[in-house]
Design an enzyme around this catalytic site. Structure first.
Site, PDB file in Angstrom:
ATOM      1  N   PHE A 124       0.816  -1.217   0.000  1.00  0.00           N
ATOM      2  CA  PHE A 124       0.000   0.000   0.000  1.00  0.00           C
ATOM      3  C   PHE A 124       0.853   1.273   0.000  1.00  0.00           C
ATOM      4  O   PHE A 124       0.307   2.376   0.020  1.00  0.00           O
ATOM      5  CB  PHE A 124      -0.927   0.012   1.220  1.00  0.00           C
ATOM      6  CG  PHE A 124      -1.721  -1.254   1.383  1.00  0.00           C
ATOM      7  CD1 PHE A 124      -2.534  -1.714   0.354  1.00  0.00           C
ATOM      8  CD2 PHE A 124      -1.621  -2.011   2.541  1.00  0.00           C
ATOM      9  CE1 PHE A 124      -3.249  -2.893   0.491  1.00  0.00           C
ATOM     10  CE2 PHE A 124      -2.336  -3.189   2.678  1.00  0.00           C
ATOM     11  CZ  PHE A 124      -3.163  -3.639   1.655  1.00  0.00           C
ATOM     12  N   LYS A 181      10.165  -3.507   5.734  1.00  0.00           N
ATOM     13  CA  LYS A 181      10.588  -4.887   5.497  1.00  0.00           C
ATOM     14  C   LYS A 181       9.771  -5.543   4.379  1.00  0.00           C
ATOM     15  O   LYS A 181       9.271  -6.660   4.528  1.00  0.00           O
ATOM     16  CB  LYS A 181      10.517  -5.722   6.783  1.00  0.00           C
ATOM     17  CG  LYS A 181      11.450  -5.232   7.872  1.00  0.00           C
ATOM     18  CD  LYS A 181      11.532  -6.199   9.037  1.00  0.00           C
ATOM     19  CE  LYS A 181      12.539  -5.750  10.070  1.00  0.00           C
ATOM     20  NZ  LYS A 181      12.700  -6.703  11.163  1.00  0.00           N
ATOM     21  N   LYS A 241      13.654 -12.916   3.847  1.00  0.00           N
ATOM     22  CA  LYS A 241      13.322 -13.730   5.025  1.00  0.00           C
ATOM     23  C   LYS A 241      11.822 -13.910   5.167  1.00  0.00           C
ATOM     24  O   LYS A 241      11.363 -14.907   5.738  1.00  0.00           O
ATOM     25  CB  LYS A 241      13.954 -13.140   6.297  1.00  0.00           C
ATOM     26  CG  LYS A 241      13.570 -11.703   6.634  1.00  0.00           C
ATOM     27  CD  LYS A 241      12.366 -11.595   7.537  1.00  0.00           C
ATOM     28  CE  LYS A 241      12.012 -10.137   7.797  1.00  0.00           C
ATOM     29  NZ  LYS A 241      10.809  -9.980   8.618  1.00  0.00           N
TER      30      LYS A 241
END
Length: 331
Positions: A87, A109, A194
């Site tokens: 977003f 992240k 990750k």
């Protein structure tokens, strides 16, 4: 207490709430942007975020709330972005003021799916933000544990180490310890990768693989991350440090990990759409999986775990069959 510069958080989720709690240990006041004015009203009435980490109470006299993003940017020196990456583009498209002189810290992240760009690239190219004015918050740190004041470690990355240290000081408190780095590319890409690995970890958990295989998966995963970040931005870095390996471990194993939870649901037979609807929260790794696959068409790095997740989420492959094929490629 440190009072300058004026720091404003952009976003209203659990990580935003955790960062607000941390910052108010060291600064007199913060700004905080909420898209929804009704959420601000409820926050001011009940003195906690109405939607996330409700157990964390705030002194609302120390918070200046914004529902106008341009006002938030214009009146602040440091902006901390916590909006989910999916977003971010739509939110930032509303920004009309010049942000190139601000210091912007990404706590996202994730990757911008429309452009296949990490946040730093996106801000640099679309908003002319100099890279030395870009910070990245990395490291293993779940918002839920911050709310409980459990000891956590954060790494602040910025090409300008002085700026990284200045911001890190504002996060230091009895339950937060900080380190600094100049590796904005590696920390951002590692945090994106990750999340994909955590989905894989959840899938194998949902398929009832045990701890032994999980250990093999993560041992291979950190090598996969190293291969990719070394290819994209080849510098000397310690991939075993908490900003890389630590963040991978907590995201792959923790009960608080959205990406692992999402993956577990996929492994148990949920469709991607059903899993997304039932979670009520964004799993960044879902978007990152497609973006990394497309980025890697150029770099051609060996990423068997990420590709297995891509095949399951976007290629329609059966999770059990795809993971069986993956087991033959790990060691």
């Amino acid at each position: 207490m440190l009072t300058e510069p004026k720091i404003t958080i952009i976003g209203s989720g659990s990580w935003a709430t955790a960062l607000a709690k941390i910052l108010l240990n060291n600064v007199d006041r913060i700004g905080w942007y909420f898209r929804n004015p009704e959420s601000i009203e409820l926050f001011q009435r009940y003195k906690h975020n109405p939607n996330y980490l409700r157990g964390v109470e705030f002194d609302i006299d120390r918070i200046e709330f914004f529902d106008d993003i341009n006002q938030a940017f214009e009146q602040s020196d440091v902006l901390v972005l916590t909006i989910p990456s999916a977003f971010l583009n739509s939110t930032m498209s509303e920004v009309t003021v010049d942000i190139s002189t601000k210091y912007i810290v990404s706590a996202i992240k994730g990757i911008i799916p429309e452009d296949n760009q990490i946040v730093g690239q996106y801000l640099n190219q679309k908003f002319k933000l100099p890279l030395e004015r870009l910070g990245v918050i990395a490291g293993p740190c779940h918002a839920e544990e911050v709310a409980l004041e459990r000891l956590s470690y954060l790494t602040i990355a910025c090409p300008d180490i002085r700026r990284a240290r200045d911001f890190a000081i504002r996060l230091e408190c009895p339950y937060i310890r900080t380190h600094v780095s100049d590796d904005i590319w590696g920390t951002e890409y590692a945090s994106v990768l990750k999340n994909i690995i955590a989905i894989a970890s959840g899938i194998v958990h949902g398929l009832r693989y045990g701890d032994n295989f999980q250990a093999v998966l993560i041992a291979n995963a950190i090598q996969e991350i190293k291969r990719f970040v070394d290819k994209v931005h080849p510098i000397t870095r310690d991939i075993k440090s908490s900003a890389y390996l630590g963040d991978l471990l907590v995201t792959a194993y923790s009960q608080f990990s959205r990406n692992r939870t999402f993956g577990t649901m996929i492994g148990k037979g949920y469709t991607t759409r059903t899993a997304q609807l039932e979670m009520h929260m964004v799993a960044e790794g879902y978007y990152a999986t497609k973006s990394i696959h497309e980025i890697n068409l150029e770099y051609k790095v060996n990423l068997p775990i990420c590709e297995a997740v891509y095949n399951i989420l976007y290629g329609g492959e059966n999770p059990a069959a795809e993971i069986r094929r993956l087991t033959e490629r790990l060691r």
